[in-house]
Design a protein around this motif. Structure first.
Motif, PDB file in Angstrom:
ATOM      1  N   UNK A 194       0.852  -1.181   0.000  1.00  0.00           N
ATOM      2  CA  UNK A 194       0.000   0.000   0.000  1.00  0.00           C
ATOM      3  C   UNK A 194       0.888   1.230   0.000  1.00  0.00           C
ATOM      4  N   UNK A 195       0.681   2.083  -0.986  1.00  0.00           N
ATOM      5  CA  UNK A 195       1.406   3.353  -1.081  1.00  0.00           C
ATOM      6  C   UNK A 195       0.488   4.450  -0.577  1.00  0.00           C
ATOM      7  N   UNK A 196       1.002   5.293   0.298  1.00  0.00           N
ATOM      8  CA  UNK A 196       0.224   6.411   0.834  1.00  0.00           C
ATOM      9  C   UNK A 196       0.884   7.707   0.369  1.00  0.00           C
ATOM     10  N   UNK A 197       0.186   8.454  -0.481  1.00  0.00           N
ATOM     11  CA  UNK A 197       0.700   9.699  -1.010  1.00  0.00           C
ATOM     12  C   UNK A 197      -0.235  10.844  -0.727  1.00  0.00           C
ATOM     13  N   UNK A 198       0.024  11.975  -1.383  1.00  0.00           N
ATOM     14  CA  UNK A 198      -0.793  13.163  -1.168  1.00  0.00           C
ATOM     15  C   UNK A 198      -0.110  14.145  -0.239  1.00  0.00           C
ATOM     16  N   UNK A 199      -0.578  15.380  -0.259  1.00  0.00           N
ATOM     17  CA  UNK A 199       0.068  16.442   0.499  1.00  0.00           C
ATOM     18  C   UNK A 199       0.107  16.215   1.990  1.00  0.00           C
ATOM     19  N   UNK A 200      -0.995  15.728   2.580  1.00  0.00           N
ATOM     20  CA  UNK A 200      -1.019  15.484   4.021  1.00  0.00           C
ATOM     21  C   UNK A 200      -0.026  14.400   4.397  1.00  0.00           C
ATOM     22  N   UNK A 201       0.107  13.394   3.541  1.00  0.00           N
ATOM     23  CA  UNK A 201       0.993  12.258   3.831  1.00  0.00           C
ATOM     24  C   UNK A 201       2.470  12.615   3.761  1.00  0.00           C
ATOM     25  N   UNK A 202       2.789  13.820   3.321  1.00  0.00           N
ATOM     26  CA  UNK A 202       4.187  14.238   3.278  1.00  0.00           C
ATOM     27  C   UNK A 202       4.740  14.578   4.665  1.00  0.00           C
ATOM     28  N   UNK A 203       3.868  14.708   5.654  1.00  0.00           N
ATOM     29  CA  UNK A 203       4.332  14.964   7.015  1.00  0.00           C
ATOM     30  C   UNK A 203       5.257  13.826   7.445  1.00  0.00           C
ATOM     31  N   UNK A 204       6.525  14.099   7.759  1.00  0.00           N
ATOM     32  CA  UNK A 204       7.493  13.012   7.985  1.00  0.00           C
ATOM     33  C   UNK A 204       7.088  12.015   9.052  1.00  0.00           C
ATOM     34  N   UNK A 205       6.411  12.476  10.095  1.00  0.00           N
ATOM     35  CA  UNK A 205       6.089  11.569  11.196  1.00  0.00           C
ATOM     36  C   UNK A 205       4.823  10.764  10.960  1.00  0.00           C
ATOM     37  N   UNK A 206       4.067  11.068   9.899  1.00  0.00           N
ATOM     38  CA  UNK A 206       2.751  10.436   9.763  1.00  0.00           C
ATOM     39  C   UNK A 206       2.855   8.949   9.447  1.00  0.00           C
ATOM     40  N   UNK A 207       3.582   8.564   8.416  1.00  0.00           N
ATOM     41  CA  UNK A 207       3.620   7.151   8.042  1.00  0.00           C
ATOM     42  C   UNK A 207       4.208   6.258   9.127  1.00  0.00           C
ATOM     43  N   UNK A 208       5.290   6.660   9.817  1.00  0.00           N
ATOM     44  CA  UNK A 208       5.751   5.821  10.931  1.00  0.00           C
ATOM     45  C   UNK A 208       4.669   5.618  11.998  1.00  0.00           C
ATOM     46  N   UNK A 209       3.898   6.669  12.277  1.00  0.00           N
ATOM     47  CA  UNK A 209       2.820   6.533  13.264  1.00  0.00           C
ATOM     48  C   UNK A 209       1.706   5.640  12.739  1.00  0.00           C
TER      49      UNK A 209
END
Length: 305
Positions: free
Chosen positions: A232-247
């Motif tokens: 699953x790839x998560x993209x988009x402007x909000x997803x660019x927040x560095x801490x979001x995907x690790x969380x």
């Protein structure tokens, strides 16, 4: 341009901007231009001039925000449907290009195009099944399954799924004009702006991003169990927040609770491979649009990939 080899055009038609590109026969981008999404007449006109200045192209691919009618033979094929984007409902984004450029036009959603771009040239290379979630102004999902983009009754409208909404933790009623607190109504950039009074890129409170990670992780879990994608790839402007995907990955490990076991990722390292950012960065959508154009030449009587 050298007429000995075919060139292809691609448009990632987003609600904020259109990215236009010309690519060579292998799909490598040669020229791009970003056009703000304003009125349909102005935006489509600017995109048209981009391609007219770079003729000839063999075909054009369009990955557009939606909902959009992607059903070949439908009387409203190529039309934006009930979009909340002011002025864009019932706009035909295919016929003007087909008429002006005289080439086949491939059409799909912007998120399906991004999924296709990543599957061909990015995070999904070598995989049979890939899903792409965009978390930006809105939320959408596209998927490639067994080498084909997912369509059905229309196209996936994943942003409008229902997810758990703890009203004590988050009393926000939701921003979706159709469903209130669906996924998009709770976790999109538009929802974050309305809830907190500022755009996502200006929000630094950790509790804001903990809540956002909760909603995105719930969405990823639902997609994992419903579609069973290999990545699953998560993209988009909000997803660019560095801490979001690790969380999101950490919360997803808790939510899945080890079910059903392998091959579902069960550790941090495996989860990092499973939920990724786009390998193509901001080029996923327009790269996929070019692939739609290449497919339109290969199968000119089938307007979809």
């Amino acid at each position: 341009m050298d007429e000995a080899a075919p060139f292809f055009g691609g448009i990632e038609a987003g609600g904020t901007k259109w990215v236009c590109a010309v690519a060579d026969a292998e799909g490598d981008l040669l020229a791009t231009e970003v056009i703000p999404t304003t009125t349909p007449e102005t935006t489509i006109g600017a995109a048209m001039r981009f391609f007219e200045d770079r003729q000839p192209i063999a075909a054009l691919g369009i990955g557009t925000f939606g909902p959009v009618d992607v059903r070949p033979g439908s009387p409203t094929y190529g039309h934006i449907l009930a979009t909340p984007k002011p002025g864009w409902a019932d706009v035909d984004v295919v016929s003007p290009f087909r008429a002006a450029l005289g080439v086949p036009v491939g059409l799909d959603t912007d998120v399906n195009a991004a999924a296709l771009g990543e599957w061909r040239r990015g995070a999904g290379a070598g995989l049979g099944t890939l899903a792409y979630i965009t978390v930006g102004t809105g939320i959408g999902m596209g998927a490639v399954v067994n080498g084909g983009l997912v369509h059905g009754l229309l196209h996936p409208e994943f942003g409008h799924i229902r997810i758990p909404h703890d009203l004590e933790r988050d009393p926000f009623e939701g921003s979706c004009p159709f469903h209130g607190d669906c996924l998009e109504g709770l976790a999109s950039g538009a929802a974050m702006r309305r809830r907190w009074g500022r755009p996502a890129e200006h929000l630094d409170d950790p509790s804001v991003w903990e809540l956002e990670a909760e909603y995105v992780a719930l969405a990823v879990m639902n997609l994992t169990y419903a579609l069973s994608p290999e990545r699953i790839v998560v993209g988009g402007g909000v997803a660019k927040r560095p801490a979001l995907l690790p969380a999101v990955r950490a919360r997803l490990l808790t939510l899945t609770a080890g079910y059903p076991g392998a091959p579902v990722p069960v550790g941090p390292a495996a989860m990092e491979e499973y939920v990724t950012g786009p390998f193509l960065g901001d080029r996923s959508g327009v790269a996929g649009a070019v692939e739609l154009a290449r497919a339109a030449v290969a199968a000119p009587n089938s307007p979809r990939f």
